[in-house]
Design a protein around this motif. Structure first.
Motif, mmCIF file in Angstrom:
data_model
loop_
_atom_site.group_PDB
_atom_site.id
_atom_site.type_symbol
_atom_site.label_atom_id
_atom_site.label_comp_id
_atom_site.label_asym_id
_atom_site.label_seq_id
_atom_site.Cartn_x
_atom_site.Cartn_y
_atom_site.Cartn_z
ATOM 1 N N ASP A 68 0.825 -1.210 0.000
ATOM 2 C CA ASP A 68 0.000 0.000 0.000
ATOM 3 C C ASP A 68 0.860 1.260 0.000
ATOM 4 N N THR A 69 1.918 1.254 0.788
ATOM 5 C CA THR A 69 2.794 2.427 0.867
ATOM 6 C C THR A 69 3.476 2.702 -0.473
ATOM 7 N N VAL A 70 3.995 1.668 -1.103
ATOM 8 C CA VAL A 70 4.655 1.853 -2.393
ATOM 9 C C VAL A 70 3.678 2.396 -3.425
ATOM 10 N N ILE A 126 -5.526 -2.710 -5.495
ATOM 11 C CA ILE A 126 -5.517 -1.847 -6.680
ATOM 12 C C ILE A 126 -6.925 -1.682 -7.244
ATOM 13 N N GLN A 127 -7.637 -2.788 -7.374
ATOM 14 C CA GLN A 127 -8.940 -2.772 -8.036
ATOM 15 C C GLN A 127 -10.023 -2.119 -7.182
ATOM 16 N N GLN A 128 -9.998 -2.355 -5.892
ATOM 17 C CA GLN A 128 -11.090 -1.871 -5.046
ATOM 18 C C GLN A 128 -10.817 -0.520 -4.390
ATOM 19 N N ILE A 129 -9.561 -0.154 -4.253
ATOM 20 C CA ILE A 129 -9.241 1.112 -3.597
ATOM 21 C C ILE A 129 -8.664 2.130 -4.581
ATOM 22 N N PHE A 130 -7.618 1.752 -5.294
ATOM 23 C CA PHE A 130 -6.940 2.730 -6.145
ATOM 24 C C PHE A 130 -7.760 3.112 -7.372
#
Length: 383
Positions: free
Chosen positions: A87-89, A114-118
């Motif tokens: 998550d940090t990267v 990636i899919q659900q948050i970003f």
């Protein structure tokens, strides 16, 4: 040996890089500095550079330097879990409007994040067959900021040619999740990676008793960003977690040799079984990525995946073993077996990363080879 990278061999680095017995009492093992705060010698005069464990602790620092020594990087930053590191990267490298390329066989937790948050933040993603550099090159867009590589992949154990991806990445940052290989078997920086990370929960810790993550790099500006998230977001490991991880790390090279020995034997045994349709192990000459793995890995790892003839056989194999424990995770001294479609990769069912339902993933431990083979033999006989 207190600097990150050293010229010594991996076994020496695993034991010595990052720590020297202090001059006060001379403890051989890194002390657990179980203190939230540290006395200061004056206003803004830090003793040894430490003020508060959320932004730095000597036990954590020692672990970071040892990992950096093994990866051959300038620095490493430890986190409370592998997903905190991921998550940090991603938060550092991506912003709304950016694009990331990710493998069609990636860790489900990374893809889910990636899919659900970003994507909600406006970050685009393209899923590709990362074993084909031409397909990766075709997916790169002007706004591509990250190419996210795992090799070997989870759970199909595909091999990605890191150097080939580095050659076509353009201005994107090449991130390599090196968890399955460990820094003993593979050093992605020598192949052109920009950032390397691990779930230290797995092979680095090695004993299924501590959760953690680490990010390695060589760019000072990127380290500043990592330290910012480390301290101000607070996804930090405790000194106790850092100590247990560092203790496990000391035996990484000898453990990995035994993991590899046993995995090779398990892969060869399973290759000759009628109920097995295909064995996914890069150490087998029949594996599509075998030659690349030979080029970029010291050995072929401790993970073996098998495609059974049917889903029912896959589930039965997982239930029939006695020595191989039915459990998630991997990389510990004990052997584990699982059915990814209903366990670790359940969250990606219906997505581009859905795994075959006849797939079984095996984390081969360091038990006696004959006992492992005997357990698989009896389990297969009961299908």
């Amino acid at each position: 040996m207190t600097n990150g990278a050293t010229a010594s061999g991996p076994s020496t680095n695993a034991i010595h890089a990052g720590y020297e017995p202090d001059s006060l009492y001379g403890p051989i093992n890194t002390p657990i500095y179980a203190s939230t705060t540290f006395a200061q010698d004056g206003l803004a005069k830090l003793r040894g550079g430490y003020e508060y464990t959320r932004v730095g602790n000597p036990t954590i620092t020692a672990l970071e330097k040892t990992v950096a020594g093994l990866e051959g990087s300038e620095y490493a930053v430890a986190f409370s879990s592998g997903m905190a590191a991921v998550d940090t990267v991603l938060r550092i490298l991506l912003k709304p409007g950016d694009h990331i390329v990710i493998s069609s066989d990636a860790y489900g937790g990374t893809y889910r994040l990636i899919q659900q948050i970003f994507t909600q933040w406006g970050v685009e993603n393209t899923v590709v067959n990362m074993t084909d550099p031409q397909e990766v090159a075709a997916a790169v867009q002007p706004n591509t900021k990250v190419i996210w590589v795992e090799t070997p992949t989870n759970p199909l154990l595909d091999i990605v040619d890191v150097a080939a991806i580095a050659a076509i990445k353009g201005g994107a940052t090449l991130v390599v999740d090196n968890t399955f290989a460990s820094p003993y078997l593979q050093q992605p920086f020598t192949l052109g990676a920009d950032v390397v990370l691990h779930s230290t929960t797995k092979y680095i810790g090695g004993h299924s008793d501590v959760i953690g993550g680490v990010v390695c790099g060589n760019d000072p500006e990127f380290e500043e960003h990592l330290r910012f998230f480390f301290g101000w977001v607070g996804a930090v490991p405790s000194p106790f977690d850092a100590y247990f991880t560092a203790r496990g790390l000391k035996t990484l090279p000898v453990r990995m040799e035994r993991h590899c020995d046993n995995a090779e034997a398990v892969a060869e045994f399973l290759s000759g079984q009628d109920a097995v349709a295909r064995v996914c192990y890069p150490g087998l000459p029949t594996h599509p990525g075998h030659d690349i793995a030979k080029k970029q890995m010291r050995r072929f790892g401790g993970m073996v995946s098998v495609l059974m003839q049917t889903e029912e056989q896959a589930k039965a194999l997982c239930m029939n073993t006695k020595l191989f424990c039915l459990a998630e995770s991997l990389g510990g001294v004990e052997s584990l077996i699982e059915h990814p479609a209903t366990m670790t990769h359940l969250a990606v069912v219906g997505s581009a990363l859905e795994v075959p339902r006849e797939l079984v993933r095996i984390s081969v431990g360091i038990e006696d080879e004959a006992d492992l083979i005997a357990d698989l033999e009896q389990a297969l006989a009961r299908l």
